[in-house]
Design a protein around this motif. Structure first.
Motif, PDB file in Angstrom:
ATOM      1  N   ASP A 102       0.854  -1.191   0.000  1.00  0.00           N
ATOM      2  CA  ASP A 102       0.000   0.000   0.000  1.00  0.00           C
ATOM      3  C   ASP A 102       0.889   1.241   0.000  1.00  0.00           C
ATOM      4  O   ASP A 102       1.037   1.940   1.007  1.00  0.00           O
ATOM      5  N   PHE A 103       1.490   1.552  -1.146  1.00  0.00           N
ATOM      6  CA  PHE A 103       2.446   2.651  -1.217  1.00  0.00           C
ATOM      7  C   PHE A 103       1.779   4.016  -1.127  1.00  0.00           C
ATOM      8  O   PHE A 103       2.397   4.981  -0.661  1.00  0.00           O
ATOM      9  N   LYS A 108       1.450   8.887   2.314  1.00  0.00           N
ATOM     10  CA  LYS A 108       0.685   9.837   3.136  1.00  0.00           C
ATOM     11  C   LYS A 108       1.203   9.861   4.575  1.00  0.00           C
ATOM     12  O   LYS A 108       1.338  10.925   5.189  1.00  0.00           O
ATOM     13  N   GLN A 109       1.484   8.695   5.127  1.00  0.00           N
ATOM     14  CA  GLN A 109       1.984   8.623   6.499  1.00  0.00           C
ATOM     15  C   GLN A 109       3.376   9.247   6.624  1.00  0.00           C
ATOM     16  O   GLN A 109       3.699   9.896   7.626  1.00  0.00           O
ATOM     17  N   LEU A 110       4.201   9.054   5.596  1.00  0.00           N
ATOM     18  CA  LEU A 110       5.533   9.668   5.619  1.00  0.00           C
ATOM     19  C   LEU A 110       5.423  11.190   5.604  1.00  0.00           C
ATOM     20  O   LEU A 110       6.144  11.888   6.341  1.00  0.00           O
ATOM     21  N   LYS A 134      13.727  10.472   2.324  1.00  0.00           N
ATOM     22  CA  LYS A 134      14.398   9.540   1.415  1.00  0.00           C
ATOM     23  C   LYS A 134      13.460   8.398   1.044  1.00  0.00           C
ATOM     24  O   LYS A 134      13.360   7.989  -0.124  1.00  0.00           O
ATOM     25  N   ASN A 135      12.734   7.868   2.051  1.00  0.00           N
ATOM     26  CA  ASN A 135      11.764   6.796   1.790  1.00  0.00           C
ATOM     27  C   ASN A 135      10.613   7.290   0.922  1.00  0.00           C
ATOM     28  O   ASN A 135      10.122   6.564   0.049  1.00  0.00           O
ATOM     29  N   LEU A 136      10.202   8.551   1.157  1.00  0.00           N
ATOM     30  CA  LEU A 136       9.133   9.127   0.338  1.00  0.00           C
ATOM     31  C   LEU A 136       9.597   9.248  -1.114  1.00  0.00           C
ATOM     32  O   LEU A 136       8.836   8.962  -2.050  1.00  0.00           O
ATOM     33  N   GLN A 143       6.688   4.619  -8.123  1.00  0.00           N
ATOM     34  CA  GLN A 143       5.454   4.987  -8.827  1.00  0.00           C
ATOM     35  C   GLN A 143       5.761   5.682 -10.160  1.00  0.00           C
ATOM     36  O   GLN A 143       4.898   6.344 -10.729  1.00  0.00           O
ATOM     37  N   ASN A 144       7.007   5.523 -10.647  1.00  0.00           N
ATOM     38  CA  ASN A 144       7.442   6.102 -11.914  1.00  0.00           C
ATOM     39  C   ASN A 144       7.383   7.627 -11.939  1.00  0.00           C
ATOM     40  O   ASN A 144       7.268   8.247 -12.996  1.00  0.00           O
ATOM     41  N   ASN A 145       7.462   8.249 -10.745  1.00  0.00           N
ATOM     42  CA  ASN A 145       7.481   9.712 -10.657  1.00  0.00           C
ATOM     43  C   ASN A 145       8.868  10.143 -10.168  1.00  0.00           C
ATOM     44  O   ASN A 145       9.031  10.669  -9.067  1.00  0.00           O
TER      45      ASN A 145
END
Length: 667
Positions: A102-103, A108-110, A134-136, A143-145
């Motif tokens: 659930d990325f 959102k949580q990050l 960094k994780n975000l 997500q290819n962004n």
């Protein structure tokens, strides 16, 4: 050659999908033990809470889910009591969303955790926020962004890590930027960021529990990028540095990543068999750790040396095996089908070549690769536009400056001519003034020399007058000693002789004894006066013996005089010996008369042409600031004798302490 290059680009395009996964050397035992001990022993709930979060995260990454849940529960019970821990809890609790895939919610949580931590201005909060961002960024990449992922790293995460001063986190962030550039085929830019990442990790705190893992991971990524740039010599250096870490932990999951880089290095230098061996070692390791993504990547990597060795059947079987795997990303499936179409074409099987080329086209269309590349191109164009606008502004500014320079050239030349004329006049004036100053200086120098000579003559006259006065005083003292001492004794002796000579009876024995004693005393007194004039020992035995006799002669039962000498030569001119003798005699007389001392130390030494005298007593001392007010001739004569020998005299004394005379004479 073109096909090989395309193949390499395809191979590493999927790198970002797994290059930033968690790797471990399986050496976290001591760190886990230390966290466990802290949790058990600390009295601070906040420390217990943050330590529990860290321990839960470590167990989660090691796939020890029960232990992870246990410590996460413990930390979550403590966190609501402390605002900072509440913000931290958002980050650690969000980690479970990754395993569920659930990325979107994970991102959102990050963002929420980062927002909550913004209110805390501490180094720890800066570093944690940098890691969260960094994780975000990694989520955006998955997500290819990649454009957004790059923005988060460069604009937010890296500045925070610099504020926090954590060089290891900075190295991770620069490596992450490099990976995005690698995925975008910007290998040269990636190389510059990897250089910075290597510099930071080499300077980072080596006591960090994750230091070696981070360092090995950076050098592994560097090997792959350098090999792609055909910088194999540099790649070998990074490969060796990674190996020096990995060899101590052969069963860690980092070994699989290392063998990926090693296999690619061997492929680039044409050692295809060694390349296959390295890839096989990596497959064994990744299979052991159940890392399907890395296993598939290693298998796909084997495709390159197999194709280079023209082992097309083996390459076909490898690709068919990979296509049958359900765990691959769509981008991997696209790469597999495209290469399989090329292999079938090489084998002459046009039917299957067309079949897999059609599958490749369908998958490629679904990925919207062109749209993604368009966004990156737009970002690059925007960047170039800004740069071009800057260049245009600079050119316009330069043109305006040139115009102003052209307009003012005549004025500048006029001013320059005027300045030259003024400078010429100034030089002439200074030359004339310099000549006058030299004449004045010469006259002043002459006057100064005359004044010095006059003062020198006057000083010599003063010294001579003082010596004459000293000699006159010495004569008066000798006359007084002769009159009061020997004179009175001789008069008494004369009276006694007259008395005996007029008596008709023989002189009694006692009277003869008195006359004899009186005569002996007269002789002794005469010798003393003679010794004071010029000591006999000085003439016969030299200065050292004369000074020793002087100290011995002046010593009494109440006052002890200690004499020390060092390197006193016998070739000192007689007049200078007498002068030194008189100086010591004057110092002793002053001490005996005025200091009320019980001990006197006399130290005389010679060093080539320098003679040193130290006389110290333990008496009452005197105020040296009042020395010029003394009316006696003793100190004045002493100063004159010292000056005649071009000497220096230093006096240390006070009214409560001992007195020390230090004299240095040139002989």
């Amino acid at each position: 050659m073109k096909k090989k290059l395309c193949l390499l680009l395809i191979l590493f395009f999927s790198y970002g999908l797994h290059a930033q996964r968690f790797y471990t050397l399986d050496d976290d035992g001591p760190y886990i033990d230390s966290l466990t001990q802290v949790i058990k022993s600390t009295k601070s709930d906040s420390i217990r809470g943050i330590s529990s979060f860290k321990l839960a995260d470590l167990f989660r990454r090691s796939k020890k889910n029960e232990l992870s849940d246990q410590y996460l529960l413990m930390a979550n019970k403590i966190a609501p009591k402390y605002p900072f821990l509440k913000a931290v809890a958002i980050y650690y609790n969000a980690a479970g969303l990754v395993s569920k895939g659930d990325f979107d919610n994970y991102a959102k949580q990050l963002k929420l955790a980062d927002s909550e931590l913004k209110k805390y201005k501490t180094k720890d909060s800066y570093v944690l926020r940098a890691f969260i961002l960094k994780n975000l960024s990694l989520v955006y990449v998955l997500q290819n962004n990649e454009v957004e992922g790059m923005k988060v790293l460069v604009n937010e995460a890296i500045p925070l890590a610099k504020k926090g001063g954590d060089l290891e986190v900075l190295s991770i962030l620069y490596k992450s930027v490099a990976v995005i550039f690698m995925n975008s085929e910007e290998r040269v830019k990636a190389n510059s960021y990897l250089k910075t990442a290597k510099e930071y990790i080499e300077q980072a705190n080596t006591s960090s529990y994750s230091y070696l893992e981070t360092k090995a991971d950076i050098y592994i990524v560097d090997v792959e990028n350098l090999c792609f740039l055909t910088m194999t010599a540099e790649a070998k250096k990074s490969l060796d540095k990674a190996y020096n870490i990995i060899k101590k932990h052969p069963n860690s999951n980092l070994s699989g990543s290392y063998y990926t880089a090693e296999g690619y290095y061997f492929y680039k230098i044409g050692q295809f068999n060694n390349s296959l061996k390295s890839y096989d070692k990596g497959i064994v390791n990744s299979t052991l750790h159940k890392d399907v993504l890395l296993t598939n990547r290693l298998k796909f990597s084997k495709y390159l040396p197999l194709k280079a060795m023209n082992r097309l059947e083996d390459a076909k079987d490898l690709l068919l095996d990979l296509i049958g795997t359900t765990t691959n990303f769509a981008i991997d499936q696209r790469n597999f089908t495209k290469e399989l179409a090329f292999i079938y074409e090489g084998l002459g099987d046009t039917k299957n070549a067309y079949k897999y080329l059609s599958k490749y086209t369908a998958i490629n269309d679904s990925l919207n690769i062109s749209e993604s590349k368009g966004k990156i191109a737009a970002l690059e164009a925007k960047f170039n536009k800004v740069e071009n606008e800057k260049k245009i502004s600079m050119l316009e500014a330069q043109r305006e400056r040139d115009r102003l320079v052209a307009q003012n050239n005549k004025l500048y030349y006029s001013l320059l001519f005027a300045i030259l004329v003024i400078l010429l006049l100034l030089v002439i004036f200074l030359w004339i003034n310099s000549k006058n100053q030299k004449k004045i200086a010469a006259q002043q120098s002459q006057n100064y020399t005359q004044n010095i000579e006059s003062l020198k003559n006057q000083k010599e006259i003063d010294v001579m007058q003082a010596m004459i006065r000293g000699e006159e005083d010495e004569r008066k003292r000798i006359a007084r000693d002769l009159h009061d001492g020997i004179g009175s004794m001789l008069s008494s002796l004369k009276i006694r002789f007259l008395k005996v000579s007029k008596s008709s009876e023989p002189a009694p024995p006692i009277e003869i004894e008195n006359i004899n004693n009186l005569l002996n005393n007269s002789i002794t007194e005469l010798r003393q006066i003679s010794f004071n004039l010029i000591p006999e020992t000085l003439l016969k035995l030299g200065l050292e013996h004369a000074l020793s006799d002087l100290c011995h002669m002046l010593e009494t039962d109440e006052i002890h005089i200690y004499f020390q000498s060092n390197e006193i030569k016998n070739n000192i001119p007689e007049n200078i010996q007498i002068m030194i003798y008189r100086i010591v005699q004057e110092l002793l007389n002053n001490a005996l008369k005025h200091s009320s001392c019980t001990e006197i130390l006399v130290d005389c030494s010679q060093n080539e042409s320098q003679f040193y005298i130290t006389v110290e007593d333990n008496g009452i001392g005197f105020d040296t600031t009042q020395i010029n007010d003394f009316t006696g001739q003793g100190l004045k004569n002493l100063k004159n004798r010292v000056e005649l020998l071009s000497g220096k005299m230093d006096i240390h004394s006070s009214q409560k302490n001992s007195t020390i005379f230090n004299i240095e004479l040139s002989i």
